[in-house]
Design an enzyme around this catalytic site. Structure first.
Site, PDB file in Angstrom:
ATOM      1  N   CYS A  12       0.872  -1.161   0.000  1.00 37.59           N
ATOM      2  CA  CYS A  12       0.000   0.000   0.000  1.00 37.59           C
ATOM      3  C   CYS A  12       0.915   1.218   0.000  1.00 37.59           C
ATOM      4  CB  CYS A  12      -0.896  -0.027   1.239  1.00 37.59           C
ATOM      5  SG  CYS A  12      -2.396   0.913   1.036  1.00 37.59           S
ATOM      6  N   CYS A  88      -4.177  -1.204  -2.182  1.00 32.01           N
ATOM      7  CA  CYS A  88      -4.721   0.132  -2.442  1.00 32.01           C
ATOM      8  C   CYS A  88      -4.510   0.456  -3.913  1.00 32.01           C
ATOM      9  CB  CYS A  88      -4.119   1.190  -1.518  1.00 32.01           C
ATOM     10  SG  CYS A  88      -2.467   1.753  -1.901  1.00 32.01           S
ATOM     11  N   CYS A  96       6.201  -0.771  -9.490  1.00 32.47           N
ATOM     12  CA  CYS A  96       6.714  -1.522  -8.349  1.00 32.47           C
ATOM     13  C   CYS A  96       8.147  -1.959  -8.623  1.00 32.47           C
ATOM     14  CB  CYS A  96       5.858  -2.761  -8.095  1.00 32.47           C
ATOM     15  SG  CYS A  96       4.226  -2.376  -7.466  1.00 32.47           S
TER      16      CYS A  96
END
Length: 175
Positions: A12, A88, A96
């Site tokens: 998140c 989220c 990422c």
């Protein structure tokens, strides 16, 4: 029966609420088959007190929970993840890190309970709801036959779990 322990990361943005809830839930409910972690792209450095309150109130571990950066998990000696779940929508849309081992990924977005404004009772209710949604997803995940399911079917199941009750609009097929 396999003695394999799967490493699972919950991501998140701030790593204060949803990902921390999920980490604690899986670490307790994973039956020793999972080791859960949580992290954020821009960690706030604190765990939301309502997250701690809900976990404590439901008998889940809170010791050692902290808000941390996903960069910690790209360091030498960091655990290699088998699964990475974004919880989220902001984290799902970010670039990422490249995770060693190429883990299975899915988006399990739910609304941010920390964004709820109002009385403490209303905030507490939002955290209880987030806890329930995450516990339901984790229960579905831990019941999957991980040792015997093929990768394509597993990916489909992980995305289906992300579309369970409480899913945000980004959940249909993000990962």
């Amino acid at each position: 029966m396999s003695d394999r322990i799967y490493n699972v990361m919950f991501l998140c943005t701030g790593n204060t609420s949803r990902s921390v809830l999920a980490e604690s839930i899986l670490n307790r409910d994973g039956g020793g088959k999972f080791r859960a972690f949580s992290a954020g792209s821009y960690p706030k450095g604190i765990v939301n007190p309502f997250a701690i309150r809900v976990l404590d109130g439901n008998g889940y571990p809170t010791e050692g929970l902290r808000s941390k950066s996903w960069d910690e998990f790209s360091q030498p000696g960091a655990p290699v993840m088998d699964f990475v779940f974004t919880v989220c929508d902001n984290a799902a849309g970010e670039t990422c890190p490249i995770w060693p081992g190429h883990p299975m990924t899915a988006h399990w977005g739910i609304n941010d309970p920390a964004a709820v404004e109002g009385s403490d009772i209303e905030k507490q209710a939002a955290f209880v709801q987030a806890f329930r949604y995450l516990r339901n997803r984790i229960s579905a995940f831990t019941s999957l036959p991980l040792a015997s399911i093929d990768k394509m079917a597993l990916g489909t199941k992980l995305r289906e779990i992300g579309r369970a009750e409480g899913a945000t609009s980004l959940c249909p097929d993000v990962a």
